[in-house]
Design an enzyme around this catalytic site. Structure first.
Site, PDB file in Angstrom:
ATOM      1  N   ASP A  16       0.838  -1.204   0.000  1.00  0.00           N
ATOM      2  CA  ASP A  16       0.000   0.000   0.000  1.00  0.00           C
ATOM      3  C   ASP A  16       0.874   1.257   0.000  1.00  0.00           C
ATOM      4  OD1 ASP A  16       0.861  -0.055   2.615  1.00  0.00           O
ATOM      5  OD2 ASP A  16      -1.123   0.154   3.525  1.00  0.00           O
ATOM      6  N   SER A  17       2.209   1.061   0.054  1.00  0.00           N
ATOM      7  CA  SER A  17       3.133   2.187  -0.141  1.00  0.00           C
ATOM      8  C   SER A  17       2.936   2.800  -1.526  1.00  0.00           C
ATOM      9  CB  SER A  17       4.587   1.725   0.033  1.00  0.00           C
ATOM     10  OG  SER A  17       4.833   0.554  -0.713  1.00  0.00           O
ATOM     11  N   ASP A  71      -1.053  -6.536  -0.327  1.00  0.00           N
ATOM     12  CA  ASP A  71      -1.055  -5.833   0.963  1.00  0.00           C
ATOM     13  C   ASP A  71      -2.461  -5.314   1.270  1.00  0.00           C
ATOM     14  OD1 ASP A  71       0.131  -4.781   3.201  1.00  0.00           O
ATOM     15  OD2 ASP A  71       1.051  -3.071   2.174  1.00  0.00           O
ATOM     16  N   LYS A 111      -0.746  -9.756   3.031  1.00  0.00           N
ATOM     17  CA  LYS A 111      -0.050  -9.229   4.207  1.00  0.00           C
ATOM     18  C   LYS A 111      -0.982  -8.259   4.926  1.00  0.00           C
ATOM     19  CE  LYS A 111       3.145  -5.766   3.956  1.00  0.00           C
ATOM     20  NZ  LYS A 111       2.573  -4.774   4.895  1.00  0.00           N
ATOM     21  N   GLU A 136      -1.176  -5.632   8.654  1.00  0.00           N
ATOM     22  CA  GLU A 136      -0.408  -5.034   9.752  1.00  0.00           C
ATOM     23  C   GLU A 136      -1.059  -5.326  11.094  1.00  0.00           C
ATOM     24  OE1 GLU A 136       0.219  -0.841   9.107  1.00  0.00           O
ATOM     25  OE2 GLU A 136       1.049  -1.167   7.092  1.00  0.00           O
ATOM     26  N   GLU A 163       9.225  -4.543  10.550  1.00  0.00           N
ATOM     27  CA  GLU A 163       9.655  -3.247   9.996  1.00  0.00           C
ATOM     28  C   GLU A 163      10.279  -2.378  11.092  1.00  0.00           C
ATOM     29  OE1 GLU A 163       6.811  -1.146   7.553  1.00  0.00           O
ATOM     30  OE2 GLU A 163       8.076   0.655   7.490  1.00  0.00           O
TER      31      GLU A 163
HETATM   32  O1  KIV Z   1       3.302  -1.093   1.632  1.00  0.00           O
HETATM   33  C1  KIV Z   1       4.473  -1.472   1.766  1.00  0.00           C
HETATM   34  O2  KIV Z   1       5.316  -1.369   0.875  1.00  0.00           O
HETATM   35  C2  KIV Z   1       4.819  -2.048   3.052  1.00  0.00           C
HETATM   36  C3  KIV Z   1       6.264  -1.967   3.441  1.00  0.00           C
HETATM   37  C4  KIV Z   1       6.568  -0.606   3.946  1.00  0.00           C
HETATM   38  C5  KIV Z   1       6.578  -2.979   4.467  1.00  0.00           C
HETATM   39  O3  KIV Z   1       3.976  -2.473   3.770  1.00  0.00           O
END
Ligand code: KIV
Length: 289
Positions: A45-46, A84, A114, A116, A183
């Site tokens: 989600d980055s 994510d 993934k 969090e 992280e």
């Molecule tokens: O969204 C992403 O790229 C991430 C990384 C910062 C771990 O979750």
């Protein structure tokens, strides 16, 4: 090459082989990552910051993640792909979490998802695992809840905070996650968690002892300009290369150097002699003769 599976990653942990893990958000970058032989790609989600220019990851929604994951899968058909879960795609109910996790598999052909959080999202991890989906936990610095952490700050730097990160890691494994991402934690904490857990543990800013390393591709290639976290190593400067190319293009357009003869489509030789008559016909029609 065959796409790796969770069993391969487990074997790599046992043998001490490091996993190369990178984010990707689009088709061409995914092609480059696969050609480079990375083991695993995260559609993170980055992308909210790296692709859309948002200040953080909070505005990102499921549909955006799915569109990007589909493109990445097309670019990297043989690489293990992790989708994510964006903010509010799994926090409000386990039903919604399972449904959204399933979308990554059904629509974008991801291999895993993934999400969090540690102890507090154990029921969510369990529900997704019970639906038959491979889950990667993500603890330590968790950007979606950075407000509660007082900003994008490294975690586990005091004994109390290190204990919290370790407890979260154990809880995520106990809940059935088959991989963990750590992280921004000290190397001692990353190393200890990697030893304590059966499942593979990957790090982004977690030191050199984890079972593999993740970086954000836009940082690695020098494309993302807003800030650079301490854990990033840049391997090239795409921003400089692209800006310089575009400056040359602009200069060539303004000077008339582009397009040159090799960039144009000439009329067929047999037709070219008739073109002046066509031009005259229209000049007369428009009163420009
Ligand atoms: O969204 C992403 O790229 C991430 C990384 C910062 C771990 O979750």
């Amino acid at each position: 090459m065959n796409r790796k599976t969770i069993f391969d990653f487990q074997t790599m942990k046992t043998k001490g082989e490091k996993v190369v893990f990178i984010t990707s958000y689009d088709y061409p970058t995914a092609q480059f990552a696969e050609a480079a032989g990375v083991d695993m790609i995260l559609v993170g989600d980055s992308l909210g910051m790296c692709v859309y220019g948002y200040e953080g990851t909070i505005p990102v929604v499921m549909d955006q993640m799915i569109f990007h994951a589909e493109a990445v899968r097309r670019g990297a058909p043989s690489t293990f792909l992790v989708g994510d879960m964006p903010f509010m795609s799994y926090q409000s109910s386990t039903e919604k979490a399972v449904e959204n996790a399933g979308r990554f598999l059904k629509e974008a052909h991801c291999d895993a998802i993934k999400l969090e959080g540690g102890k507090r999202i154990v029921p969510t991890i369990r529900a997704i695992v019970d639906a038959g989906i491979v889950v990667m936990g993500h603890i330590g610095l968790t950007p979606q809840s950075s407000g509660q952490l007082g900003g994008h700050k490294a975690q586990g730097r005091t004994i109390e905070s290190a204990r919290t990160v370790i407890e979260d890691a154990l809880a995520v494994q106990q809940a059935g996650a088959q991989m963990l991402l750590l992280e921004a934690v000290p190397p001692e904490v990353g190393g200890l968690i990697t030893q304590l857990l059966r499942i593979p543990v990957y790090g982004i800013g977690g030191g050199g002892e984890t079972n593999g390393q993740l970086l954000i591709v836009s940082d690695v290639i020098g494309q993302f300009q807003a800030f650079t976290p301490k854990f990033v190593k840049k391997y090239c400067n795409v921003a400089e290369v692209v800006t310089s190319a575009l400056k040359q293009y602009a200069a060539d357009v303004r000077s008339g150097a582009f397009p040159a003869e090799e960039h144009v489509y000439r009329m067929l030789k047999s037709e070219a002699p008739n073109f002046p008559a066509l031009a005259d016909e229209y000049r007369v029609k428009l009163g420009q003769n």
